[in-house]
Design a protein around this motif. Structure first.
Motif, PDB file in Angstrom:
ATOM      1  N   GLY A   1       0.790  -1.227   0.000  1.00 38.43           N
ATOM      2  CA  GLY A   1       0.000   0.000   0.000  1.00 38.43           C
ATOM      3  C   GLY A   1       0.817   1.269   0.000  1.00 38.43           C
ATOM      4  O   GLY A   1       0.257   2.370   0.101  1.00 38.43           O
TER       5      GLY A   1
ATOM      6  N   ALA B   1      -5.464  -2.573  -1.142  1.00 38.89           N
ATOM      7  CA  ALA B   1      -4.922  -1.233  -0.917  1.00 38.89           C
ATOM      8  C   ALA B   1      -5.949  -0.202  -1.363  1.00 38.89           C
ATOM      9  O   ALA B   1      -6.877  -0.504  -2.116  1.00 38.89           O
ATOM     10  CB  ALA B   1      -3.603  -1.034  -1.670  1.00 38.89           C
ATOM     11  N   THR B   2      -5.749   1.026  -0.893  1.00 44.74           N
ATOM     12  CA  THR B   2      -6.568   2.168  -1.305  1.00 44.74           C
ATOM     13  C   THR B   2      -5.644   3.285  -1.759  1.00 44.74           C
ATOM     14  O   THR B   2      -4.632   3.566  -1.102  1.00 44.74           O
ATOM     15  CB  THR B   2      -7.448   2.667  -0.144  1.00 44.74           C
ATOM     16  OG1 THR B   2      -8.326   1.613   0.271  1.00 44.74           O
ATOM     17  CG2 THR B   2      -8.279   3.865  -0.567  1.00 44.74           C
TER      18      THR B   2
ATOM     19  N   ARG C   1     -10.027   1.782  -4.933  1.00 38.65           N
ATOM     20  CA  ARG C   1      -9.582   0.572  -4.252  1.00 38.65           C
ATOM     21  C   ARG C   1      -8.811  -0.324  -5.225  1.00 38.65           C
ATOM     22  O   ARG C   1      -9.180  -0.445  -6.397  1.00 38.65           O
ATOM     23  CB  ARG C   1     -10.775  -0.202  -3.687  1.00 38.65           C
ATOM     24  CG  ARG C   1     -11.451   0.488  -2.500  1.00 38.65           C
ATOM     25  CD  ARG C   1     -12.750  -0.192  -2.154  1.00 38.65           C
ATOM     26  NE  ARG C   1     -13.758   0.056  -3.187  1.00 38.65           N
ATOM     27  CZ  ARG C   1     -14.943  -0.552  -3.224  1.00 38.65           C
ATOM     28  NH1 ARG C   1     -15.248  -1.460  -2.320  1.00 38.65           N
ATOM     29  NH2 ARG C   1     -15.802  -0.258  -4.182  1.00 38.65           N
TER      30      ARG C   1
END
Length: 709
Positions: free
Chosen positions: A58, A437-438, A428
């Motif tokens: 991320g 992850a974002t 997203r």
């Protein structure tokens, strides 16, 4: 006229409608190790930077920062680059676009007319010393070379900066190689003019000769010392640019691609992948027939893969045509009253979906964006979802109601979701369908929550959004009716009724000034069915009929004061607003027409002829939809309704002649009106102070026109 620095109009303008700081333009590495995207550093920063996200952890890092690369120097854009940004409605600065090699290890982009590359694994960026100003640089699939356009020539340079050379140079000032002509970029959705071979050993290159196109001049009366800008504008019924296509090797050897250009002059799409021969989509001038052609890369000859015909017109769609990995043609088609996805000769979807775009194609499935079909039992007004389609069926991948899109490569998908109850968009990253992850957004919170109701209105079930003032009581048995503001686009390619928060911010701000705001997507707007879109054929005025039907039906269930109805719009919406007070002054009491098309004989070929035909043989059709002919001004002499006409003097899409001709016709007919000229403003209004004050001036006009002050 200005307002306090934290007001909605000021912040709306400063943040470019709250889009600055939001991530966009995603690319996923085939191995799933990187997601590349653009994002500025804050919600008020116009300069986009290139970022890389590691889906596994991320973490985000900057791969290229325009301020560091330019040393804080101001950008210097060439006229060609400004034109490209105008065609794509790009209001940002810094890195506004990029391209990568097949492995997504090398990115190339232009800054201030200079060529830069970024090594996406290492996170290092540097300038390549080449001839400029550089436009649309694109790495070869193997990452060894970068092709770009400079001064109308297609050039290639090594990824280390070595061996810069021209592969094709223009034979005259009106010729260019590797760029999309005006009509392709403005109306066809084709912004590119060259395509690499999968083997990186040659390119397909468009040669554009603008000599046949009418020459127009765009001047700025506020700057009389400046020379007018020379543009080539293909107005309806006149000649288009001459577009040819060549296979060009790295040694400069060229072979022309041959098809019946007299019958099919529009080069609408080009696709070249390892799954098959180069694939072209070419259209007839009347857009009622088109061919899908495969190119023989040795001879340049073409063979027909598929042909389409339609008695009204054929639309173009993002992501198609292309080959599937097995070599089948993937396309979107209008069949049986529905818009379907077809692979080979077999439709994979039916009436349940209205397919909008193809997002990705693999051996297992096709990823598409689509809305619910017209006859769906439970309408999803304003919603667009992502679906996985194959021979086994259809699976929706996006969950909550909203407007969704996606980018996918391998087992990693980037899902972008805008929903009604959350500002902006959520991004997203999914691996095998599961969130990992974002991608963060730095966009500012608007500080305004639309009080929007999505509903269908009238016998035609017209998609509508109704917005009431934030403080308007909703639980009274006899609510006080409010003056009404219709706020549509109402025409082709421009849906406004969307299940998304930010789509309704400006409408909510107008509602908070004391209006009930109605947005209606009548016939001609996309997203419902082919028949709905094509109902405007040869008569654009039916779009007004649907605005009236929606308004009158909604008044039965909402507190709308039909004695005080105004309408505002920009571009086609501006045309619709002016049409409303000129044709139906019994319904509409004031209008604001921004950059309106008033005489369709002054608008471009591909768009106008699709809907109204050839003006040399369909004069009556053009007169019926015009605002400046006798028929256009044929409504009763009384009452004369207040009309404000707003137009940018530098507009090269809807030129200011439209507003001036309407004003002259109104003056000759004795009809009072106001004209607000915007010096230096194009079809966009990115200038902060101009954009802010336009909102304030519109409210002031509406209050005066409807006698609210």
């Amino acid at each position: 006229m200005t307002t306090e620095s934290d007001s909605f109009p000021r912040r709306h303008a400063r943040t470019q409608r709250f889009t600055l700081g939001a991530p966009r333009s995603f690319t996923v590495a085939p191995d799933g190790s990187r997601v590349v995207f653009l994002r500025s550093h804050s919600g008020t920063d116009r300069a986009g930077a290139l970022w890389v996200l590691d889906p596994a952890g991320g973490q985000e890092r900057v791969a290229a920062d325009p301020r560091a690369l330019l040393g804080d120097a101001a950008e210097d854009l060439s006229p060609e680059e400004r034109a490209r940004r105008e065609r794509s409605r790009e209001g940002g600065a810094g890195i506004v676009g990029y391209a990568t090699d097949e492995a997504v290890e090398l990115a190339a982009f232009a800054l201030s007319g200079r060529l830069f590359t970024a090594e996406l694994r290492a996170g290092t960026a540097r300038e390549l010393p080449v001839a400029g100003p550089v436009i649309d640089p694109r790495p070869s699939p193997d990452g060894r070379l970068v092709a770009y356009v400079a001064q109308g020539a297609l050039r290639v340079v090594g990824a280390e900066g070595e061996g810069d050379l021209a592969l094709a140079e223009p034979e005259s000032e009106s010729v260019s190689y590797g760029l999309a002509e005006f009509i392709a970029a403005e109306e066809m959705g084709r912004s590119r003019g060259f395509w690499w071979a999968p083997e990186s050993d040659r390119l397909l290159v468009a040669r554009v000769d603008d000599t046949p196109v009418e020459q127009w001049w765009i001047s700025d009366p506020a700057q009389p010392k400046r020379d007018p800008q020379h543009v080539r504008y293909p107005v309806a019924g006149t000649a288009n640019a001459d577009v040819r296509l060549f296979l060009i090797g790295l040694d400069g050897a060229r072979t022309e691609v041959v098809w019946d250009r007299a019958r099919y002059p529009y080069l609408a799409r080009v696709h070249w992948s390892a799954a098959g021969a180069p694939l072209l989509l070419v259209q007839a001038r009347d857009q009622r027939s088109q061919l899908f052609l495969a190119v023989d890369t040795d001879s340049g000859a073409t063979r027909m893969v598929h042909a389409d015909e339609d008695r009204i017109w054929l639309d173009l769609f993002p992501g198609v045509p292309c080959w599937s990995p097995s070599g089948q043609l993937v396309r979107i088609a209008d069949e049986g009253g529905a818009r379907v996805l077809a692979v080979g000769e077999r439709p994979l979807t039916g009436a349940q979906l209205h397919v909008r775009a193809v997002l990705d194609v693999t051996a297992d499935d096709v990823l598409v964006s689509a809305s619910a079909g017209e006859d769906t039992e439970h309408p999803e007004t304003g919603e667009v979802h992502v679906y996985r389609v194959n021979e086994l069926g259809v699976e929706r991948l996006s969950g909550e109601p909203g407007v969704h899109s996606a980018v996918r490569s391998g087992n990693v998908t980037v899902l972008v979701s805008a929903v009604p109850d959350r500002p902006g968009s959520q991004v997203r990253v999914l691996r095998e369908g599961k969130p990992v992850a974002t991608v963060r957004s730095y966009a500012e919170d608007p500080g305004l929550s639309p009080r929007v109701k999505l509903i269908e209105g009238g016998a035609r079930r017209i998609p509508c959004a109704v917005l009431m003032p934030t403080d308007y009581p909703g639980d009274t048995s006899h609510p006080t009716p409010l003056p009404v503001l219709l706020d549509p686009y109402g025409g082709p390619h421009g849906p406004r009724v969307l299940a998304a928060h930010n789509a309704h911010l400006t409408s909510q701000w107008f509602a908070d000034q004391g209006f009930a705001v109605v947005v209606a997507d009548g016939r001609g707007t996309p997203g419902r069915s082919p028949g709905w879109e094509k109902a405007i054929h040869q008569d654009l005025t039916v779009t007004l009929d649907d605005q009236i039907e929606a308004l009158q039906d909604l008044a039965k269930t909402h507190p709308l004061d039909l004695t005080r109805v105004a309408i505002r719009g920009w571009s086609f919406g501006g045309y619709l607003a002016a049409l409303a007070v000129l044709r139906r002054p019994d319904v509409f009491h004031a209008a604001i027409a921004g950059a309106p098309v008033t005489d369709w004989r002054l608008y471009d070929t591909h768009y106008t002829e699709r809907y109204l035909g050839d003006p040399t043989t369909a004069a009556e059709t053009y007169a019926r939809s015009s605002l400046v002919t006798d028929e256009g001004l044929s409504s009763p002499a009384e009452p004369h309704r207040p009309l404000m006409i707003v137009h940018g003097l530098a507009d090269d899409n809807v030129v200011v002649a439209h507003a001036l001709r309407l004003s002259s016709a109104l003056l000759a007919a004795g009809r009072p009106h106001e004209v607000l000229p915007l010096s230096g403003v194009t079809h966009m209004t990115p200038q902060e102070q101009v954009a802010e004050n336009l909102l304030l001036l519109q409210v002031d006009f509406l209050r005066r026109a409807l006698h609210l002050v």
